[in-house]
Write an enzyme that holds these catalytic residues in place. Structure first.
Site: not given
Ligand SMILES: NC(=O)c1ccc[n+]([C@@H]2O[C@H](COP(=O)([O-])OP(=O)(O)OC[C@H]3O[C@@H](n4cnc5c(N)ncnc54)[C@H](OP(=O)(O)O)[C@@H]3O)[C@@H](O)[C@H]2O)c1
Length: 249
Positions: A142, A155
Site C-alpha cells: 500500500s 496497518y
Molecule cells: N482499498 C484501498 O484503498 C487499499 C489501498 C492499498 C492497499 N489495499 C490492500 O488491498 C488488499 C485488498 O483490500 P480491498 O481494498 O480490496 O478491501 P476488501 O474489499 O475489504 O477486500 C479484502 C479481502 O480480504 C479478504 N480477507 C480478509 N481477511 C481474510 C482472511 N482471514 N482470510 C482470507 N481472506 C481474508 C476478504 O475476504 P473474506 O472476508 O471473504 O475472507 C476480502 O476478499 C488489502 O491487502 C488492502 O490492505 C487496499
C-alpha cells in the site's frame, strides 16, 4: 507482451474489492483463476461472472490465518489445473484507530492476516513454483507500505513488512528459482476496506475522503497486475505505486 493463456493464478481475498477485480482481469487475459477467501457465496457469484465472460475459475474456501486451509486450497488448485504460475497475495484489512484506544485485538488481527497470512500463503505456494522453476508472486502492500499515517500505525507497520518482505523475496527467488516478485502499492481504492473501521471518527474521515477525490477502482489495480504479469519473461516489475490523480498526499 504475452497473454496469460494457459497460466494458473491464485488470488487471495478474491471475494471483494481489489481481489475480485483482479481475478476477473486475470481471467479476461486468459488465466484460469483460483479465487480464495472465507465468504464462499461471494466467490460463487464471482465464478459465475468470470464464466459468463468465457473465463474459468475455481472457488477455494480459505482463511489465510489457517495454514491447513491454505495447504488444502493450494493442493485443490494444483490437482485441478496442474500448476500455479501466479499468486496474488491480496487478503488484508485496515481497521484504523489511535494507539491509545488500545484496540489490541485489531492490531493482532492485522498482523495475523496482512503479514502472517501473506507468509502462510507464500510458504504453501512457493514449493510448487520452485518445482516448476517459474512463477510470479504479487504482494499487496500500500502507500502505507511506503509512508506512515496517523491512526494507521499498525496497518502501516504491516504494509511496511509486506514491502520489505517482497524486496527480500525477489532477491532470494529471482535468480535462483526464476520466480518474479511484484510489490503493489495502491493509494485510495473504492472497496469494502473502510467498512471494517470501528472507530467512528476515522470512519467519518474515510467517508469524507471519498467525497474529496475520485478513488481508484479495483479494476485499475487488476490492470496493473495483468500488465506486470504479461511482461517478457526476463522482466520483473518489482514495484508498482498506483495512486488516484487527485490524491495529494
Ligand atoms: N482499498 C484501498 O484503498 C487499499 C489501498 C492499498 C492497499 N489495499 C490492500 O488491498 C488488499 C485488498 O483490500 P480491498 O481494498 O480490496 O478491501 P476488501 O474489499 O475489504 O477486500 C479484502 C479481502 O480480504 C479478504 N480477507 C480478509 N481477511 C481474510 C482472511 N482471514 N482470510 C482470507 N481472506 C481474508 C476478504 O475476504 P473474506 O472476508 O471473504 O475472507 C476480502 O476478499 C488489502 O491487502 C488492502 O490492505 C487496499
Amino acid at each position: 507482451m504475452a497473454n496469460l493463456n494457459g497460466k494458473i493464478a491464485l488470488v487471495t481475498g478474491a471475494s471483494s474489492g481489489i481481489g475480485a477485480a483482479t481475478a476477473v482481469k486475470l481471467a479476461e487475459a486468459g488465466a484460469k483463476v483460483g479465487i480464495a477467501a472465507r465468504r464462499t457465496k461471494k466467490l460463487e457469484d464471482l465464478k459465475k461472472r468470470i464464466k459468463a465472460k468465457g473465463g474459468e475459475a475455481l472457488v477455494i474456501e480459505m482463511d489465510v490465518v489457517d495454514p491447513t486451509a491454505i495447504e488444502t486450497g493450494v493442493k485443490k488448485l494444483v490437482e485441478t489445473y496442474g500448476s500455479i504460475d501466479i499468486l496474488v497475495n491480496n487478503a488484508g484489512l485496515m481497521p484504523l484507530s489511535d494507539i491509545d484506544q488500545f484496540k489490541v485485538d485489531e492490531w493482532h488481527r492485522m498482523v495475523d492476516v496482512n503479514v502472517k497470512g501473506l507468509l502462510n500463503t507464500t510458504a504453501a505456494v512457493l514449493p510448487q513454483m520452485i518445482k516448476q522453476h517459474s512463477g510470479h508472486i504479487f504482494n499487496m502492500s500500500s502507500i502505507a507500505g511506503r509512508k506512515v499515517f496517523k491512526g494507521l500505525s499498525v496497518y502501516c507497520a504491516t504494509k511496511h513488512a509486506v514491502t520489505a518482505f517482497s524486496d527480500g523475496l525477489r532477491m532470494e527467488v529471482g535468480q535462483k528459482h526464476n520466480i518474479r516478485v511484484t510489490c503493489i502499492q495502491p493509494g485510495a481504492v473504492a472497496t469494502e476496506l473502510y467498512d471494517h473501521i470501528t472507530d467512528p471518527g476515522y470512519r467519518k474521515q474515510m467517508d469524507e475522503l471519498a467525497g474529496q477525490m475520485t478513488f481508484l477502482q479495483g479494476e485499475d489495480i487488476g490492470d496493473t497486475i495483468v500488465f506486470a504479469a504479461q511482461a517478457p519473461a526476463h522482466v520483473d516489475v518489482a514495484e508498482l505505486f498506483v495512486l488516484p490523480v487527485e490524491q495529494g498526499w
